[in-house]
Design a protein around this motif. Structure first.
Motif, PDB file in Angstrom:
ATOM      1  N   ILE A   1       0.840  -1.202   0.000  1.00 50.81           N
ATOM      2  CA  ILE A   1       0.000   0.000   0.000  1.00 50.81           C
ATOM      3  C   ILE A   1       0.874   1.250   0.000  1.00 50.81           C
ATOM      4  CG2 ILE A   1      -1.638   1.336   1.384  1.00 50.81           C
ATOM      5  CD1 ILE A   1      -2.852  -1.299   2.292  1.00 50.81           C
ATOM      6  N   GLU A   2       1.959   1.224   0.770  1.00 45.06           N
ATOM      7  CA  GLU A   2       2.859   2.379   0.833  1.00 45.06           C
ATOM      8  C   GLU A   2       3.497   2.645  -0.529  1.00 45.06           C
ATOM      9  OE1 GLU A   2       6.750   3.947   3.383  1.00 45.06           O
ATOM     10  OE2 GLU A   2       5.853   1.995   3.794  1.00 45.06           O
ATOM     11  N   VAL A   3       3.935   1.578  -1.195  1.00 49.03           N
ATOM     12  CA  VAL A   3       4.522   1.743  -2.526  1.00 49.03           C
ATOM     13  C   VAL A   3       3.491   2.325  -3.498  1.00 49.03           C
ATOM     14  CG1 VAL A   3       5.458   0.492  -4.517  1.00 49.03           C
ATOM     15  CG2 VAL A   3       6.234  -0.080  -2.205  1.00 49.03           C
ATOM     16  N   LEU A   4       2.242   1.814  -3.423  1.00 52.02           N
ATOM     17  CA  LEU A   4       1.177   2.313  -4.298  1.00 52.02           C
ATOM     18  C   LEU A   4       0.909   3.793  -4.043  1.00 52.02           C
ATOM     19  CD1 LEU A   4      -1.044   1.788  -6.378  1.00 52.02           C
ATOM     20  CD2 LEU A   4      -2.548   1.094  -4.497  1.00 52.02           C
ATOM     21  N   LEU A   5       0.875   4.194  -2.769  1.00 54.26           N
ATOM     22  CA  LEU A   5       0.636   5.599  -2.440  1.00 54.26           C
ATOM     23  C   LEU A   5       1.757   6.486  -2.969  1.00 54.26           C
ATOM     24  CD1 LEU A   5      -0.708   5.309   1.228  1.00 54.26           C
ATOM     25  CD2 LEU A   5      -2.016   5.684  -0.867  1.00 54.26           C
ATOM     26  N   TRP A   6       2.989   5.998  -2.868  1.00 50.21           N
ATOM     27  CA  TRP A   6       4.116   6.769  -3.404  1.00 50.21           C
ATOM     28  C   TRP A   6       4.010   6.907  -4.913  1.00 50.21           C
ATOM     29  CZ3 TRP A   6       7.869   9.852  -1.736  1.00 50.21           C
ATOM     30  CH2 TRP A   6       8.169   9.862  -0.388  1.00 50.21           C
ATOM     31  N   ILE A   7       3.589   5.846  -5.590  1.00 48.77           N
ATOM     32  CA  ILE A   7       3.450   5.906  -7.050  1.00 48.77           C
ATOM     33  C   ILE A   7       2.394   6.925  -7.442  1.00 48.77           C
ATOM     34  CG2 ILE A   7       2.700   4.607  -9.080  1.00 48.77           C
ATOM     35  CD1 ILE A   7       4.001   2.133  -7.859  1.00 48.77           C
ATOM     36  N   VAL A   8       1.240   6.886  -6.752  1.00 50.96           N
ATOM     37  CA  VAL A   8       0.160   7.829  -7.054  1.00 50.96           C
ATOM     38  C   VAL A   8       0.596   9.257  -6.752  1.00 50.96           C
ATOM     39  CG1 VAL A   8      -2.170   8.536  -6.423  1.00 50.96           C
ATOM     40  CG2 VAL A   8      -1.646   6.116  -6.672  1.00 50.96           C
ATOM     41  N   GLY A   9       1.207   9.477  -5.575  1.00 53.22           N
ATOM     42  CA  GLY A   9       1.640  10.808  -5.193  1.00 53.22           C
ATOM     43  C   GLY A   9       2.716  11.366  -6.120  1.00 53.22           C
ATOM     44  N   CYS A  10       3.707  10.547  -6.418  1.00 48.65           N
ATOM     45  CA  CYS A  10       4.783  10.995  -7.319  1.00 48.65           C
ATOM     46  C   CYS A  10       4.254  11.223  -8.732  1.00 48.65           C
ATOM     47  CB  CYS A  10       5.917   9.972  -7.334  1.00 48.65           C
ATOM     48  SG  CYS A  10       6.857   9.906  -5.785  1.00 48.65           S
ATOM     49  N   GLY A  11       3.261  10.402  -9.137  1.00 49.63           N
ATOM     50  CA  GLY A  11       2.645  10.612 -10.455  1.00 49.63           C
ATOM     51  C   GLY A  11       1.965  11.963 -10.535  1.00 49.63           C
ATOM     52  N   SER A  12       1.257  12.353  -9.463  1.00 48.42           N
ATOM     53  CA  SER A  12       0.600  13.662  -9.432  1.00 48.42           C
ATOM     54  C   SER A  12       1.637  14.788  -9.477  1.00 48.42           C
ATOM     55  CB  SER A  12      -0.258  13.790  -8.170  1.00 48.42           C
ATOM     56  OG  SER A  12      -1.253  12.795  -8.132  1.00 48.42           O
ATOM     57  N   LEU A  13       2.722  14.605  -8.729  1.00 47.26           N
ATOM     58  CA  LEU A  13       3.776  15.617  -8.715  1.00 47.26           C
ATOM     59  C   LEU A  13       4.462  15.722 -10.076  1.00 47.26           C
ATOM     60  CD1 LEU A  13       5.403  17.623  -7.040  1.00 47.26           C
ATOM     61  CD2 LEU A  13       6.890  15.745  -6.335  1.00 47.26           C
ATOM     62  N   LEU A  14       4.704  14.590 -10.708  1.00 43.97           N
ATOM     63  CA  LEU A  14       5.337  14.590 -12.025  1.00 43.97           C
ATOM     64  C   LEU A  14       4.450  15.283 -13.057  1.00 43.97           C
ATOM     65  CD1 LEU A  14       7.653  13.676 -13.852  1.00 43.97           C
ATOM     66  CD2 LEU A  14       6.456  11.501 -14.169  1.00 43.97           C
ATOM     67  N   ALA A  15       3.131  15.047 -12.943  1.00 41.84           N
ATOM     68  CA  ALA A  15       2.207  15.703 -13.870  1.00 41.84           C
ATOM     69  C   ALA A  15       2.291  17.214 -13.720  1.00 41.84           C
ATOM     70  CB  ALA A  15       0.781  15.214 -13.616  1.00 41.84           C
ATOM     71  N   GLY A  16       2.422  17.690 -12.481  1.00 36.86           N
ATOM     72  CA  GLY A  16       2.566  19.123 -12.264  1.00 36.86           C
ATOM     73  C   GLY A  16       3.843  19.674 -12.861  1.00 36.86           C
ATOM     74  N   LEU A  17       4.945  18.937 -12.714  1.00 41.23           N
ATOM     75  CA  LEU A  17       6.220  19.383 -13.280  1.00 41.23           C
ATOM     76  C   LEU A  17       6.179  19.401 -14.806  1.00 41.23           C
ATOM     77  CD1 LEU A  17       8.681  17.513 -10.885  1.00 41.23           C
ATOM     78  CD2 LEU A  17       8.143  19.953 -10.897  1.00 41.23           C
ATOM     79  N   VAL A  18       5.531  18.399 -15.397  1.00 41.93           N
ATOM     80  CA  VAL A  18       5.386  18.379 -16.852  1.00 41.93           C
ATOM     81  C   VAL A  18       4.549  19.569 -17.317  1.00 41.93           C
ATOM     82  CG1 VAL A  18       4.370  17.108 -18.783  1.00 41.93           C
ATOM     83  CG2 VAL A  18       5.688  15.886 -17.059  1.00 41.93           C
ATOM     84  N   GLY A  19       3.521  19.903 -16.521  1.00 41.03           N
ATOM     85  CA  GLY A  19       2.698  21.070 -16.855  1.00 41.03           C
ATOM     86  C   GLY A  19       3.510  22.345 -16.845  1.00 41.03           C
ATOM     87  N   ILE A  20       4.394  22.489 -15.865  1.00 40.07           N
ATOM     88  CA  ILE A  20       5.252  23.679 -15.814  1.00 40.07           C
ATOM     89  C   ILE A  20       6.159  23.737 -17.027  1.00 40.07           C
ATOM     90  CG2 ILE A  20       7.297  24.576 -14.634  1.00 40.07           C
ATOM     91  CD1 ILE A  20       5.951  24.316 -12.058  1.00 40.07           C
ATOM     92  N   SER A  21       6.723  22.595 -17.387  1.00 45.51           N
ATOM     93  CA  SER A  21       7.612  22.563 -18.552  1.00 45.51           C
ATOM     94  C   SER A  21       6.868  22.982 -19.816  1.00 45.51           C
ATOM     95  CB  SER A  21       8.190  21.156 -18.721  1.00 45.51           C
ATOM     96  OG  SER A  21       9.078  21.103 -19.820  1.00 45.51           O
ATOM     97  N   ASN A  22       5.640  22.485 -19.985  1.00 48.45           N
ATOM     98  CA  ASN A  22       4.856  22.831 -21.172  1.00 48.45           C
ATOM     99  C   ASN A  22       4.506  24.316 -21.199  1.00 48.45           C
ATOM    100  OD1 ASN A  22       4.851  20.215 -22.165  1.00 48.45           O
ATOM    101  ND2 ASN A  22       2.973  19.660 -21.093  1.00 48.45           N
ATOM    102  N   ILE A  23       4.104  24.844 -20.039  1.00 50.29           N
ATOM    103  CA  ILE A  23       3.758  26.258 -19.981  1.00 50.29           C
ATOM    104  C   ILE A  23       4.981  27.130 -20.240  1.00 50.29           C
ATOM    105  CG2 ILE A  23       2.964  28.102 -18.444  1.00 50.29           C
ATOM    106  CD1 ILE A  23       0.757  26.331 -19.490  1.00 50.29           C
ATOM    107  N   MET A  24       6.136  26.716 -19.733  1.00 54.42           N
ATOM    108  CA  MET A  24       7.356  27.487 -19.979  1.00 54.42           C
ATOM    109  C   MET A  24       7.727  27.474 -21.456  1.00 54.42           C
ATOM    110  SD  MET A  24       8.148  28.848 -17.142  1.00 54.42           S
ATOM    111  CE  MET A  24       9.699  29.535 -17.651  1.00 54.42           C
TER     112      MET A  24
END
Length: 419
Positions: free
Chosen positions: A282-305
């Motif tokens: 469960i902990e690994v799954l939560l990290w995957i979901v959380g890091c996926g959300s964070l990565l999506a935000g970083l990709v969004g910043i890159s696209n906007i830049m």
């Protein structure tokens, strides 16, 4: 340097709404990561902490059906353990065993005292070791003892829920008579379960505990025993002692040495490890979901830049024509990305920590509530917070690198022609 950061601020302010929407992705990603990991830690600590109160180096077993004939006895015989089995086990494996707990369960019955009653009392027969196998806290009186067992006294120790129902004023119940199924018993103690994580015999706070000999007599069970709990000394592994335990009983019950199905058994250590691996997954799954959300935000910043750099092509060209070095353009784009991600990350981290603190305050910061139910006490390690900030800084630089690299390659003459 001051002019550089002032220019970064002006650029971000000029594209205020775009900057806010860009930063929101990182903010939301880090917020989700903090909440998910914090709650995951709380659940894990709550349940695994409760499981530590149970003697994990224990074996629970009982008789089953034989599958092989032996010494003139056919197969499909039920192996019924009894009081003598307990004595033989304690004698032969004395060097390996900490204590042995025989257990019978007579069922769920109504208990009453005066005008008060409790319908769901679980009548259990055992010995003094029951409160070691399922650790309890004594609220009143004492535990069962050897005299109770030997003399088949009609004494009982009751769980906290039974006590509250039968003695709602909170008085000391020791010495009072309680009726169960038409039979009166004297209350000698009241206990409260330290953990509700393992409920093999049901909710211990609903238990009506009798000396096993008394339970056998009152409910026509002869000297039979439904199951035996064996807790071994720390230097011996319960999972490796199973065959040795069964071999103690085989001769008495004429069970073939190779009959593996004549006894059923559970290893508490295996059950606890199962929970441990479950929460690891469960902990690994939560990290995957959380890091996926964070990565999506970083990709969004890159696209906007990238879009921002495209819109500022002429501005960059003019600055290049006026003598701005490529490194200056690169540094500014990276700085804008870094400021956005760091600001959003800090807000997400603080808000996530605040939300977890509220949840912890609501739950009282305790593993067990008044009714002994496991609650969540979410927590975040300081190292995790620092790691998250470092990830945000690195992620901000990476998110801005591609747009910055593109801006650095723009030639002044081409930029001035761009429309």
């Amino acid at each position: 340097m001051f002019e550089f950061w002032l220019e970064v601020k002006q650029t971000i302010t000029r594209n205020k709404w775009r900057s806010i929407m860009t930063a929101f992705g990182v903010f939301w990603g880090l917020l989700m990561l903090m909440i998910l990991v914090g709650i995951g830690n709380g659940v894990n600590d709550g349940i695994m902490g409760a499981l530590t109160t149970v003697p994990s180096n224990s074996l629970i077993y009982g008789g089953s059906m034989t599958t092989m004939p032996y010494k003139g006895f056919g197969r499909d015989r039920f192996v019924q353990l009894d009081n003598e089995d307990v004595g033989i086990l304690e004698t032969r494996l004395e060097d390996y065993i900490s204590f042995v707990t025989p257990v019978n369960q007579a069922g769920s019955m109504a208990a009453s005292h005066g005008e008060h009653s409790y319908k769901g009392a679980t009548v259990i027969g055992s010995n003094a070791n029951y409160l070691k196998t399922f650790p309890q806290k004594m609220l009143f009186g004492r535990n069962l003892n050897e005299i109770d067992i030997r003399e088949r006294r009609k004494n009982c120790v009751i769980g906290n829920k039974v006590y509250k129902a039968l003695f709602p004023k909170g008085e000391n119940p020791c010495g009072e008579l309680v009726q169960v199924n038409g039979i009166y018993y004297t209350v000698v103690g009241v206990f409260e379960a330290l953990s509700s994580a393992v409920q093999i015999m049901g909710d211990d706070n609903e238990t009506f505990l009798l000396p096993i000999t008394t339970e056998q007599l009152c409910y026509n069970q002869g000297n039979s025993i439904a199951m035996i709990f064996v807790t071994f000394k720390d230097e011996y592994d319960a999972s490796k002692m199973k065959d040795m335990v069964f071999n103690v009983h085989r001769p008495r019950h004429y069970v073939h040495p190779d009959d593996k199905n004549a006894f059923w058994a559970f290893d508490l250590a295996e059950i606890i490890n199962m929970f441990r691996y479950l929460f690891l997954g469960i902990e690994v799954l939560l990290w995957i979901v959380g890091c996926g959300s964070l990565l999506a935000g970083l990709v969004g910043i890159s696209n906007i830049m990238l879009v921002t750099v495209k819109e500022r092509t002429q501005e960059i060209g003019i600055r290049r024509a006026l003598g701005a070095k490529p490194r200056t353009i690169l540094t500014q784009i990276l700085a804008e990305s870094l400021v956005l991600t760091t600001a959003a990350g800090m807000v997400g981290l603080m808000l996530g920590t605040w939300i977890l603190q509220i949840i912890s305050m609501v739950n009282g910061g305790n593993i067990n509530s008044e009714d002994n139910e496991i609650t969540i006490d979410p927590s975040l390690d300081f190292d995790l917070a620092i790691t998250a900030l470092i990830v945000i800084l690195i992620g901000g630089l990476l998110a801005g690198w591609m747009p910055a690299n593109r801006a650095m390659k723009i030639k002044a003459i081409d930029a001035l022609r761009d429309e």
